[in-house]
Write a protein that holds these residues in place. Structure first.
Motif, short mmCIF file in Angstrom:
data_model
loop_
_atom_site.label_atom_id
_atom_site.label_comp_id
_atom_site.label_asym_id
_atom_site.label_seq_id
_atom_site.Cartn_x
_atom_site.Cartn_y
_atom_site.Cartn_z
N ARG A 141 0.83 -1.21 0.08
CA ARG A 141 0.08 -0.06 -0.10
C ARG A 141 0.84 1.22 -0.12
O ARG A 141 2.05 1.12 0.38
CB ARG A 141 -0.87 0.07 1.34
N PRO A 142 0.40 2.22 -0.57
CA PRO A 142 1.22 3.42 -0.48
C PRO A 142 1.96 3.80 0.80
O PRO A 142 1.59 3.81 1.83
CB PRO A 142 0.28 4.72 -0.99
N GLY A 143 3.41 3.88 0.46
CA GLY A 143 4.20 4.15 1.85
C GLY A 143 4.52 2.89 2.57
O GLY A 143 5.20 3.11 3.57
N PHE A 144 4.18 2.00 2.17
CA PHE A 144 4.39 0.49 2.76
C PHE A 144 4.00 0.91 4.60
O PHE A 144 2.82 1.53 4.77
CB PHE A 144 5.66 0.06 2.65
N VAL A 145 5.00 0.43 5.30
CA VAL A 145 4.67 0.73 6.68
C VAL A 145 5.35 2.01 7.31
O VAL A 145 4.39 3.06 7.77
CB VAL A 145 5.00 -0.44 7.41
#
Ligand code: NAD
Length: 282
Positions: free
Chosen positions: A184-188
């Motif tokens: 997902r955008p930006g990951f974690v």
């Protein structure tokens, strides 16, 4: 599969750091960029960082020399046919990365793992541009690469278990700890970190405090080793803006809107450390 040669695409902030840790871990490294000037800048940053490690006695001068000798620089993508892994670390721009990945995929052998260091773009989307997308994965290093202990590993829908296992093994060999993050955008980490930095820029823009005091506040008040605005300068304001925009577009949520001051500074070429001026002067 024995990994001997790692290709690194981009000799910038992240590319030269990734090349450095791979060479120091004993891999042969091929670092590519678009022109000799970018390669020379990247190689001198790599050498400077290794020399710093020698002066801190965390590396012997023989080890540093051996590491430098393992790094080859070039603008020729066809040399990637000898690589076992390629890590793409070029400018954060979707169209550019899609083009670069297609080019990498054209030259490498069929079993070569292709990884991207993107901070925010979709691994599944990027993976669709390579031949055999099961060997494509996100391998997200942190800045400065030689100092930061984390790698985020992001699987796209097509990524195979074997590719994932190889990247866990590589992280281990580089002396880094891997965490798995969803696509997902930006990951974690950036999903949490980048809105905080963007908010610090809004606070500055609203005139609530000075850059120095905002940073001091977050250092002393939240125990952060470096304040958010100094961190923005380290990341590079263009890269930061690209990540904020990926969050904004990807989630379609106004809470991720980029600070107007960030956009203005990028438009004015004030990109942080890499251009000598951002929130601070270098
Ligand atoms: P940078 O601007 O410092 O360097 C990018 C390099 O890519 C430049 O040297 C540029 O000439 C080169 N490049 C552009 N087109 C190319 C091409 N076709 N072939 C080869 N090289 C090309 O950027 P950076 O900060 O090193 O970021 C690189 C990637 O790493 C981005 O995807 C970014 O999101 C990600 N990343 C950055 C940070 C950070 O803190 N800066 C942290 C983690 C991940």
């Amino acid at each position: 599969m024995t990994i001997q040669t790692i290709g690194v695409i981009g000799a910038g902030t992240m590319g030269n750091g990734i090349a450095q840790v791979c060479a120091a871990a004993g891999y042969r490294v091929l670092m590519l960029d678009i022109n000799d000037e970018a390669l020379e800048r990247g190689l001198s940053a790599l050498k400077r960082n290794l020399e710093r490690q020698v002066s801190k006695q965390t590396l012997s001068s023989a080890q540093a020399e051996d590491a430098i000798a393992r790094v080859q620089t070039s603008t020729d993508y066809s040399l990637l046919n000898g690589a076992d892994i390629v890590v793409e670390a070029a400018t954060e721009n979707l169209d550019l990365k899609l083009r670069i990945l297609k080019q990498i995929s054209h030259y490498v052998h069929p079993t070569c793992v292709i990884a991207t260091n993107t901070s925010s773009l979709s691994i599944t989307h990027l993976g669709a541009s390579v031949d055999k997308p099961e060997r494509f994965i996100g391998l997200h290093f942190f800045n400065p690469v030689p100092m930061m202990g984390l790698i985020e590993i992001i699987r796209g829908l097509q990524t195979s278990d074997a590719t994932h296992a190889q990247m866990i093994a590589l992280s281990d060999r580089l002396g880094k700890t891997a965490i798995n993050a969803g696509n997902r955008p930006g990951f974690v980490v950036n999903r949490i970190l980048v809105p905080m930095i963007n908010e610090a820029i809004l606070v500055l823009q609203e005139g609530l405090s000075t850059a120095e005091d905002i940073d001091l506040g977050m250092q002393l008040g939240c125990n952060q080793p470096i304040g958010p605005l100094a961190l923005a300068d380290l990341i590079g304001l263009d890269t930061l803006l690209a990540v904020v925009e990926s969050l904004h577009d990807g989630f379609n949520d106004s809470k991720y809107r980029p600070a107007p001051l960030l956009k203005e500074m990028v438009a004015g070429g004030l990109l942080g450390r890499k251009t000598g001026k951002g929130f601070y002067q270098y």
